[in-house]
Design a protein around this motif. Structure first.
Motif, PDB file in Angstrom:
ATOM      1  N   SER A   1       0.835  -1.206   0.000  1.00 52.01           N
ATOM      2  CA  SER A   1       0.000   0.000   0.000  1.00 52.01           C
ATOM      3  C   SER A   1       0.869   1.255   0.000  1.00 52.01           C
ATOM      4  O   SER A   1       2.049   1.211   0.381  1.00 52.01           O
ATOM      5  CB  SER A   1      -0.911   0.013   1.224  1.00 52.01           C
ATOM      6  N   ALA A   2       0.276   2.350  -0.387  1.00 54.67           N
ATOM      7  CA  ALA A   2       0.998   3.625  -0.389  1.00 54.67           C
ATOM      8  C   ALA A   2       1.467   3.978   1.019  1.00 54.67           C
ATOM      9  O   ALA A   2       2.586   4.467   1.204  1.00 54.67           O
ATOM     10  CB  ALA A   2       0.108   4.729  -0.954  1.00 54.67           C
ATOM     11  N   GLU A   3       0.644   3.705   2.011  1.00 58.84           N
ATOM     12  CA  GLU A   3       0.994   4.034   3.390  1.00 58.84           C
ATOM     13  C   GLU A   3       2.206   3.238   3.867  1.00 58.84           C
ATOM     14  O   GLU A   3       3.115   3.783   4.489  1.00 58.84           O
ATOM     15  CB  GLU A   3      -0.188   3.795   4.335  1.00 58.84           C
ATOM     16  N   VAL A   4       2.226   1.941   3.565  1.00 58.44           N
ATOM     17  CA  VAL A   4       3.350   1.081   3.962  1.00 58.44           C
ATOM     18  C   VAL A   4       4.622   1.531   3.256  1.00 58.44           C
ATOM     19  O   VAL A   4       5.687   1.646   3.866  1.00 58.44           O
ATOM     20  CB  VAL A   4       3.034  -0.406   3.651  1.00 58.44           C
ATOM     21  N   THR A   5       4.522   1.803   1.965  1.00 60.98           N
ATOM     22  CA  THR A   5       5.683   2.242   1.194  1.00 60.98           C
ATOM     23  C   THR A   5       6.195   3.580   1.691  1.00 60.98           C
ATOM     24  O   THR A   5       7.400   3.771   1.869  1.00 60.98           O
ATOM     25  CB  THR A   5       5.327   2.323  -0.303  1.00 60.98           C
ATOM     26  N   TYR A   6       5.288   4.513   1.953  1.00 57.00           N
ATOM     27  CA  TYR A   6       5.678   5.838   2.420  1.00 57.00           C
ATOM     28  C   TYR A   6       6.380   5.752   3.774  1.00 57.00           C
ATOM     29  O   TYR A   6       7.404   6.394   3.988  1.00 57.00           O
ATOM     30  CB  TYR A   6       4.453   6.746   2.486  1.00 57.00           C
ATOM     31  N   ASP A   7       5.840   4.939   4.671  1.00 58.07           N
ATOM     32  CA  ASP A   7       6.486   4.749   5.978  1.00 58.07           C
ATOM     33  C   ASP A   7       7.887   4.165   5.812  1.00 58.07           C
ATOM     34  O   ASP A   7       8.823   4.570   6.509  1.00 58.07           O
ATOM     35  CB  ASP A   7       5.647   3.844   6.876  1.00 58.07           C
ATOM     36  N   ALA A   8       8.035   3.213   4.894  1.00 58.69           N
ATOM     37  CA  ALA A   8       9.347   2.615   4.641  1.00 58.69           C
ATOM     38  C   ALA A   8      10.323   3.655   4.092  1.00 58.69           C
ATOM     39  O   ALA A   8      11.491   3.705   4.504  1.00 58.69           O
ATOM     40  CB  ALA A   8       9.219   1.443   3.673  1.00 58.69           C
TER      41      ALA A   8
END
Length: 109
Positions: free
Chosen positions: A36-43
């Motif tokens: 997800s965009a959220e998981v990628t952004y956090d990474a």
């Protein structure tokens, strides 16, 4: 799981202590395009935080260290999000809502 690698560069005299004495360095970001965009952004944020660590002794004060690290992190995340060309990631980065499903405005009941 497919991993993609993007490289972002930061060049500025202010970041001289971050990763190299020259003030310019490259960082490779890895991510799963299916996440997800959220998981990628956090990474991306976590990877930028690690890459932008500055030794306190090189800058003299905690306030300056924090300021330089945040500016470095922002620059890296800006670069890597832009490089993905992913609309959801870009929207999330810009503070816009990210929809899980595309809305079909042509379909009406």
């Amino acid at each position: 799981m497919i991993k993609s690698i993007l490289t972002a560069a930061v060049a500025a005299f202010a970041f001289a202590g971050a990763a190299s004495a020259e003030g310019e360095f490259d960082v490779s970001f890895t991510y799963d395009p299916a996440a997800s965009a959220e998981v990628t952004y956090d990474a991306f944020q976590s990877q930028a935080k690690r890459a932008c660590r500055i030794d306190l002794r090189r800058v003299g004060s905690i306030a300056m260290k924090t300021k330089l690290e945040r500016a470095c992190q922002q620059s890296l995340v800006d670069s890597v999000v832009s490089a993905t060309r992913d609309a959801s990631l870009i929207a999330l980065h810009m503070g816009e809502p990210v929809s899980a499903q595309p809305i079909d405005v042509a379909a009406k009941d």
